[in-house]
Every structure is written in structure tokens, then in C-alpha cells.
Design an enzyme around this catalytic site. Structure first.
Site, PDB file in Angstrom:
ATOM      1  N   MET A 218     -11.093   3.640  -4.131  1.00  0.00           N
ATOM      2  CA  MET A 218      -9.741   3.280  -3.712  1.00  0.00           C
ATOM      3  C   MET A 218      -9.749   2.765  -2.269  1.00  0.00           C
ATOM      4  O   MET A 218      -9.039   1.827  -1.924  1.00  0.00           O
ATOM      5  CB  MET A 218      -8.815   4.493  -3.827  1.00  0.00           C
ATOM      6  CG  MET A 218      -8.599   4.988  -5.239  1.00  0.00           C
ATOM      7  SD  MET A 218      -7.727   3.804  -6.293  1.00  0.00           S
ATOM      8  CE  MET A 218      -6.060   4.006  -5.667  1.00  0.00           C
TER       9      MET A 218
ATOM     10  N   ALA B 195     -10.747   0.317  -9.626  1.00  0.00           N
ATOM     11  CA  ALA B 195     -11.027   1.353  -8.629  1.00  0.00           C
ATOM     12  C   ALA B 195     -10.599   2.741  -9.086  1.00  0.00           C
ATOM     13  O   ALA B 195      -9.630   2.899  -9.831  1.00  0.00           O
ATOM     14  CB  ALA B 195     -10.293   1.024  -7.328  1.00  0.00           C
ATOM     15  N   CYS B 196     -11.359   3.749  -8.607  1.00  0.00           N
ATOM     16  CA  CYS B 196     -10.899   5.139  -8.690  1.00  0.00           C
ATOM     17  C   CYS B 196     -11.286   5.826  -7.388  1.00  0.00           C
ATOM     18  O   CYS B 196     -11.874   5.192  -6.506  1.00  0.00           O
ATOM     19  CB  CYS B 196     -11.483   5.859  -9.913  1.00  0.00           C
ATOM     20  SG  CYS B 196     -13.259   6.127  -9.836  1.00  0.00           S
ATOM     21  N   GLY B 197     -10.987   7.090  -7.256  1.00  0.00           N
ATOM     22  CA  GLY B 197     -11.174   7.781  -5.988  1.00  0.00           C
ATOM     23  C   GLY B 197     -12.602   7.734  -5.469  1.00  0.00           C
ATOM     24  O   GLY B 197     -12.839   7.461  -4.302  1.00  0.00           O
TER      25      GLY B 197
END
Lengths: 159, 91
Positions: free
Chosen positions: B40, B7-9
Site C-alpha cells: 500500500m 496492492a495489499c499491506g
């Protein structure tokens, strides 16, 4: 052909900026992208808000870099904006709770699709791991030089 | 098969780089895994069936699952240690 070069335009490259703050810098760059019809007016606030929650500052071996970006819904067309700062600004460090990094180079991303820009992102991270080219970017004094350095960086990768 | 949540933003930028690196790492080590790429905010929805969560952003440890922060995949600094951490959690 380098995807990064294709997404970077002479009109989205800015040299030796002296922003008062991170917000000042992000507002300026977002405004430039908006004027060129690359992002929607909502992009500026969205990128600033996102930077607070999910910061994008990175410490490389040479200098601090940041890759501010935000959700695809604020983006009209994919592009990358580059800025070198003659006066560094403080970003929060990516992945950390509360660490800061003094940033000299900005790559602001306007992205629409997951997976769509893998090559560009890999070129960017390749560049972040290339101390010589990063140093050259901090010193470059013309837009042409910036494009040339990024091209060279991609050649370094291919070696 | 193990499931890895990455995951990332925004779920579009840094996680894309991490997914590619993890795929190569798994291949080099002969590990098969199911990779889910998400934002996220979506981690919570996937965490139950994850064996490992890899992020580029700070994630509060509320999931009782191993979490690896993979900033080194972007800067190259400490990359080998991150790879070892990931492999350790997949054993």
C-alpha cells in the site's frame, strides 16, 4: 500435497481459545510462533501494528475469519498458525474504512516471499468460500480433525 | 497496454491471490495488461502510470485513478460484481 497442511503444524494449531481481546489473541499466537523459533521477537508488535493500519478481518457466509500477518523481515521461516475461538473477538474488516466483524477462526500467516505461497493462499481463500468446511472448523475438537477438514477442503476444490 | 497496480499491506499475501485472479480474468477476456504488485505504501510511486488500482485494503482516493477494492476475491461474496468493475475500468 497441500501447501496449507505443510505450513500448518500440530504445534501451531489452537482450539477453543477465549481471548480477552484481539491484542490478547495476537500476542498469544505470536508468542507461540516465537517460542517455536518461527518468527523474530519483533513479530508480535509488528502484527498488532499492521492490523491497526491494514486490518485482516473477513466476513464469510458462515463466520468471521481473520488472516493477521506482517512484513517478511519479522519472519524466520514460513508457517501458518490456526486458532478457533469459543469466544469471538472483534476485528476491523479488511478493505473497509471502519466496519467490524466478529471473528471465530484465525489463520495467522508467517510469510517471507511474494508469490512463494500462492497455492497456500488459494487454498485458504478456497476454504473461506466453503461453508461446510468452515462450519466444521468452528466445531472441531481436536488438532487431527483440523488437519482432516483442511485436507477435505482441498479435495472439494479439486472436484 | 494498460497498467494495473495491485496492492495489499505487505505486498506478499492477499495481493498475491488478487494478482492471480486478475490474470485469469484478463486472459478470459482477451485483455493484455501490465500488472504491478506492491505494498500500500508503494502505491503512490506507481499511481502515475496506472490505469487502475486494485487493493484489498482501504485506500484514500488521492490518486485521480479508478480504485477497485477486491475483498470479494478472498471471500467469494460479490466476486462477479468486482470482476465487472475491473473489466469496466479497462475498456
Amino acid at each position: 500435497m497441500s501447501q496449507l497442511i505443510q505450513l500448518l503444524r500440530p504445534t501451531t494449531v489452537f482450539l477453543d481459545l477465549k481471548p480477552e481481546s484481539k491484542i490478547d489473541l495476537l500476542t498469544f499466537l505470536s508468542g507461540q510462533l516465537q517460542n517455536q523459533d518461527i518468527v523474530y521477537p519483533s513479530y508480535a508488535n509488528a502484527v498488532i501494528a499492521r492490523e491497526k493500519i491494514y486490518p485482516t478481518g473477513l466476513q464469510t457466509s458462515v463466520c468471521g475469519v481473520a488472516i493477521p500477518h506482517t512484513d517478511p523481515e519479522h519472519v524466520k521461516m514460513e508457517a501458518v498458525s490456526f486458532a478457533s475461538l469459543s469466544k469471538p473477538v472483534t476485528f476491523q474488516m479488511m478493505g473497509m474504512n471502519d466496519q467490524q466483524v466478529e471473528v471465530n477462526l484465525i489463520f495467522m500467516l508467517a510469510m517471507k516471499e511474494p508469490h512463494g505461497q500462492l497455492e497456500m493462499l488459494q487454498e485458504l481463500t478456497g476454504l473461506f468460500q466453503n461453508p461446510d468446511r468452515l462450519m466444521e472448523l468452528t466445531r472441531a475438537s481436536s488438532v487431527e480433525q483440523i488437519f482432516q477438514i483442511i485436507k477435505e477442503s482441498r479435495k472439494d476444490e479439486a472436484l | 497496454m494498460k497498467t494495473i497496480v495491485i496492492a495489499c499491506g505487505t505486498g506478499v499475501a492477499t495481493s498475491t491471490v488478487v494478482v492471480e485472479k486478475v490474470k485469469n480474468l484478463l486472459q478470459d477476456n482477451g485483455i493484455e495488461a501490465n500488472i504491478i504488485q506492491c505494498t500500500m505504501n508503494d502505491v503512490a510511486g506507481h499511481a502515475d502510470h496506472a490505469d487502475l488500482i486494485i487493493t484489498t485494503m482501504h485506500l484514500e482516493d488521492n490518486f485521480s485513478k479508478p480504485i477497485v477494492t477486491a475483498i470479494s476475491f478472498l471471500t467469494g461474496i460479490g466476486q462477479e460484481a468486482t470482476e465487472q468493475q475491473i473489466l469496466h475500468h479497462l475498456k
